[in-house]
Design a protein around this motif. Structure first.
Motif: not given
Ligand code: AMP
Length: 433
Positions: A148-155, A292-295, A324-327
């Motif tokens: 849910s968090f990843l979706r919220r940031i737009g990833l 590389i792992a994002l989390g 996450l910023l890079i991604a």
């Protein structure tokens, strides 16, 4: 000038306004997610006793800690992760708080890693920990929350890699391999040094059946969750501890799907993580463009007890905000680039400065991002400076207009201006935004 005055320490970075805004956007979304899932924020110190942080973090990570003695002679370290601090808090001040306990923290962490793409010595995480439940639904909550968090940031296009340390440790336990040796083997598996890991297992006196099962597990991975989970269970059939872990893993992935998780999931039986405290499911998040792992996260049922806090099972996740910023940047995500439109109030001369402050307060009370021209520039120069700095609207204050309760509102991009009533200013600006 010496480099101490002109450079940051190796591996440390400055965040200029644009980068800082993006990082804080991600953090804000993490905080919103925490709020939606009922995770209360806690703030723990950046430094802790070395022994606390080093206890279960694993040999590799231990070597990379920033350790020092404070002026009182205490052995201190900069935190390389949140989990030890949060578990300490739960083991002490929150031991008898009603469970489940849902806790959120965010901030900077320190590891003396070799700086490279996406790897820094100071980095930022959003961290969610769930204490008190050993049920698979707790694991599923943490993974769903991450989704849910990843979706919220737009990833986009992210996927979860999921494994279970109980499968491998179940085999090692039954083969009589001691914990220290197991930790070394897990570290090797974490680094994908499979041949070395197998050699170490062999050297530890493990049976042929064990080696065969391990080899089989190391090549068992797939996106067909039911089939992969079943295969893992079959491989470890003769190891009751490992079989129980495999069943737990199967239950978790089934629940994830039943709960409607849409993100792609890859089950990987040979997946291990460097942190020693994991006891159950473990997972990491990736996007195809970056290796590389994002989390990452997992279950750690014995850490609170190890810190003297009784048997309190736990599961958690740490999202790496820098990565996450890079991604997001790579994916051309737009929302996190958002910046409020700014207004500039320009008094035509210094007699109008008092009014400029009053009008600015009025606009800010309406949530409009407002600056005042404070460089003593003429209107023409102030406007060209506003252009250069991407200001959206200028509000020009002249004595004659002000006496009539009016101001000049200029749309910087359209290069059009008009005289309007001061009372209507916020509304007119919002209409044009
Ligand atoms: P870990 O605590 O090792 O499970 O890491 C969790 C997440 O933090 C990783 O998936 C990364 O996104 C991030 N992370 C870990 N170490 C670093 C680092 N040195 N630089 C930037 N991000 C990191």
């Amino acid at each position: 000038m010496t480099s101490a005055f002109s450079q940051t320490v190796r591996g440390m970075r400055d965040f200029l306004p644009e980068e800082a805004r993006k990082l804080r956007f991600i953090e804000q979304k993490a905080r919103e997610t925490a709020g939606l899932y009922g995770y209360d924020e806690i703030i723990t110190p950046t430094i802790e006793y070395y022994e606390l942080l080093a206890a279960k973090i694993g040999e590799e990570n231990k070597k990379r800690m920033y350790v020092f003695e404070d002026l009182g002679g205490r052995k201190i370290a900069l935190r390389p992760e949140f989990t030890a601090s949060v578990a300490r808090l739960v083991a002490t001040k929150l031991q008898s708080a009603p469970k489940p306990l849902r806790l959120f923290s965010t901030g900077s962490l320190y590891r003396y890693d070799e700086p490279q793409f996406g790897r820094y010595r100071e980095f930022w995480q959003a961290n969610f920990e769930l204490f008190g439940s050993a049920m698979p639904e707790a694991d599923v909550e943490i993974i769903s929350l991450t989704d849910s968090f990843l979706r919220r940031i737009g990833l986009r296009n992210y996927r979860f890699k999921i494994g279970h340390v109980g499968v491998l440790r179940g085999i090692f336990n039954q083969e009589g391999i001691n914990e220290e040796r197991q930790n070394t083997i897990m570290q090797m598996l974490d680094k994908k040094e499979w041949a070395e890991a197998l050699k170490m297992v062999e050297k530890s006196g493990a049976s042929q059946r064990c080696l065969d099962s391990l080899k089989n597990l190391l090549t068992t991975a797939g996106g067909d969750l039911a089939a992969t989970a079943k295969k893992i269970r079959e491989i470890v059939d003769e190891y009751p501890g490992a079989a129980e872990a495999a069943e737990n893993l199967e239950e978790i992935v089934n629940l994830l799907k039943a709960g409607g998780l849409k993100a792609e999931v890859l089950l990987e039986a040979g997946f291990a993580r460097g942190l020693e405290y994991y006891t159950g499911v473990i997972f990491e998040v990736y996007v195809p463009e970056m290796d590389i792992a994002l989390g990452g996260g997992g279950r750690y049922d014995r850490l609170v007890e190890f810190f003297g806090g009784g048997k309190i099972p736990a599961v958690g996740v740490a999202a790496g905000m820098d990565r996450l910023l890079i991604a997001l940047e790579n994916q051309g995500a737009s929302e996190f680039r958002w910046k409020p439109e700014r207004l500039l109030i320009i008094p035509v001369d210094r007699s109008m400065i008092g009014d400029a402050f009053k009008v600015a307060s009025m606009l800010r009370a309406d949530e409009l991002c407002t600056e005042i021209e404070i460089m003593g520039r003429s209107v023409t120069r102030a406007l060209s400076d506003a252009d250069r700095r991407g200001i959206a609207f200028a509000v020009i204050l002249g004595p004659k207009e002000m006496r009539e309760g009016k101001v000049v509102l200029r749309h910087m991009i359209k290069r059009k201006q008009r005289t309007i009533d001061l009372d209507d200013l916020p509304e007119k600006i919002k209409e044009e935004m």
